[in-house]
Design an enzyme around this catalytic site. Sequence first.
Site, PDB file in Angstrom:
ATOM      1  N   ILE A 156       0.827  -1.200   0.000  1.00 26.70           N
ATOM      2  CA  ILE A 156       0.000   0.000   0.000  1.00 26.70           C
ATOM      3  C   ILE A 156       0.867   1.258   0.000  1.00 26.70           C
ATOM      4  O   ILE A 156       0.598   2.216  -0.736  1.00 26.70           O
ATOM      5  CB  ILE A 156      -0.955  -0.009   1.211  1.00 26.70           C
ATOM      6  CG1 ILE A 156      -1.927  -1.187   1.105  1.00 26.70           C
ATOM      7  CG2 ILE A 156      -1.734   1.304   1.305  1.00 26.70           C
ATOM      8  CD1 ILE A 156      -2.789  -1.392   2.335  1.00 26.70           C
ATOM      9  N   GLU A 265     -12.217   1.401  18.146  1.00 32.33           N
ATOM     10  CA  GLU A 265     -13.249   1.483  17.107  1.00 32.33           C
ATOM     11  C   GLU A 265     -14.434   0.597  17.478  1.00 32.33           C
ATOM     12  O   GLU A 265     -14.229  -0.482  18.038  1.00 32.33           O
ATOM     13  CB  GLU A 265     -12.664   1.055  15.754  1.00 32.33           C
ATOM     14  CG  GLU A 265     -11.608   2.009  15.229  1.00 32.33           C
ATOM     15  CD  GLU A 265     -11.110   1.645  13.831  1.00 32.33           C
ATOM     16  OE1 GLU A 265     -11.604   0.651  13.262  1.00 32.33           O
ATOM     17  OE2 GLU A 265     -10.240   2.365  13.304  1.00 32.33           O
ATOM     18  N   HIS A 283     -13.156   4.451   9.147  1.00 34.86           N
ATOM     19  CA  HIS A 283     -12.462   3.268   8.625  1.00 34.86           C
ATOM     20  C   HIS A 283     -12.981   2.904   7.227  1.00 34.86           C
ATOM     21  O   HIS A 283     -13.475   1.797   6.990  1.00 34.86           O
ATOM     22  CB  HIS A 283     -12.615   2.081   9.576  1.00 34.86           C
ATOM     23  CG  HIS A 283     -11.454   1.120   9.500  1.00 34.86           C
ATOM     24  ND1 HIS A 283     -10.925   0.495  10.580  1.00 34.86           N
ATOM     25  CD2 HIS A 283     -10.719   0.686   8.440  1.00 34.86           C
ATOM     26  CE1 HIS A 283      -9.928  -0.288  10.230  1.00 34.86           C
ATOM     27  NE2 HIS A 283      -9.781  -0.198   8.923  1.00 34.86           N
TER      28      HIS A 283
END
Length: 532
Positions: A156, A265, A283
Amino acid sequence: MAPKVLVSDALSESAVQIFRDRGVEVDFEPKLGKDKDALIAKLRDGGYEGLAIRSATKVTQDVLDAATELKVVARAGIGVDNVDIPAASQKGVIVMNTPFGNSITTAEHAIAMMFAVARQIPEADASTQAGKWEKSKFMGVELTAKTLGVIGCGNIGSIAADRAKGLRMKVIAFDPFLSQERADKLGVEKVELDELLARADFITLHVPLTDKTRGILNAENLAKTKKGVRIINCARGGLVDEAALAEAIKSGHVAGAAFDVFEVEPAKDSPLFGLPNVVCTPHLGASTTEAQENVALQVAEQISDYLLTGAVTNALNMPSVTAEEAKVMGPWIKLAEHLGAFVGQMTEEPIKEINVTLDGVASKMNVKALDCAVLAGLMKPQNAEINMVSAPIVAKDRGIKSSTTTQDKTGVFDGYIKIVVKTDKRERSIAGTVFSDGKPRFIQIKGITIDAEIGEHMLYTTNKDVPGIIGTLGRTLGEMGVNIANFTLGRNQQGGDAIALLYVDAEVPANVRKALSDTGMFQNVSALQFAI
């Protein structure tokens, strides 16, 4: 009889159709994953061999206990925090994911967040839609000619770097596994973390959350950043100390931040919420139509392949070998992982090259599987998510050159594995074999012959061959409450270089290692951990 699969989360109809087209019986119940009791009842009575999930389904111990026929769980996406992998492994259930299906989407989200924080777009939008016209209030900065610091230049991170170069940004990268050759190919400048902090106008994080990366941007490191820096985190919550970052924003040292992930989260509250020029999203890194479709199709193919042919792809808890091979290769695969883990824990600088030598019986086995096991062990200390399937891809992304040599029996053992790892600063080597009892052993380190049993917790020391070493080790560990299960010594010659490898009952604390170092008798004192 056709294998049977339950899809308990939202997968596309195209993915469900793959099961049907390949002759797999499939039940598509996308809301089931949110109801644990209903899921358990369904698995207990359904005779399912496969379970396809996203993030809503929690595959816990009691879920696995109910699914007596289950053979494989596959997650459409990279994160498997919702799967109890140790429990699945104990029950013989393979856990798969789709580690690279979201890469482009996540990198693009990081770039979008960088634009948003550079031009204060969310705040400007809210102000304008509220009927205000505060043109002078929202003064932004250009990305062109600015320096982007990329922490983690793997799959990434390298995509984010490529996109940033297209925006005419200067890209610098910190990644312990990034070789100079790979950096040159990507067109980025490889730097150490402190230099990146000091030079970057924007910092984007693309590393997994591990013991080594947790809080990588803490108060101390945030203080080292360039005044006016903007920070983007679309990787994992916990990489940045949110409270420390909030203080840095309030003080004016950090100009802004864009976060897609949080320490807790769902993020109902965060020190970052409500601060000026802080952009937050829930997210969304993998939330594009294309990415969700890609991982859904991949997971359907992977489950079908395994249930119909036995092929294993992107498994997190088993090697890519056949059932017949696994019976013979199991101890050798574990040995390969241990050898890699030893070097991985001992090596801080970027690895340029690794050579694996397979001797005797080891050379007749599944060479690729053994190579993958070495690479997985080598890189797991830096990235716990790496497995035997993803390890070769990650190594290639980081420019690590890997080679393998096979040879007939050359010594007293029926076979052995030796690895040699090279960096810019040094070369490390270690060899091991599997004894007739099926237990892996280390038989050589740094060219010094030993015979060391491998334990979960170990202490490794290097020193000159002088009197008093054994006494110092035994006395210091004994006085500080560390029990020794096994003790192995070796030297290259009288008065030359020597090593000691101790198998102990628990992890050796930092104060014990310091006490040994303070004696002045040891060149190196390292605590090592092995997954036994």
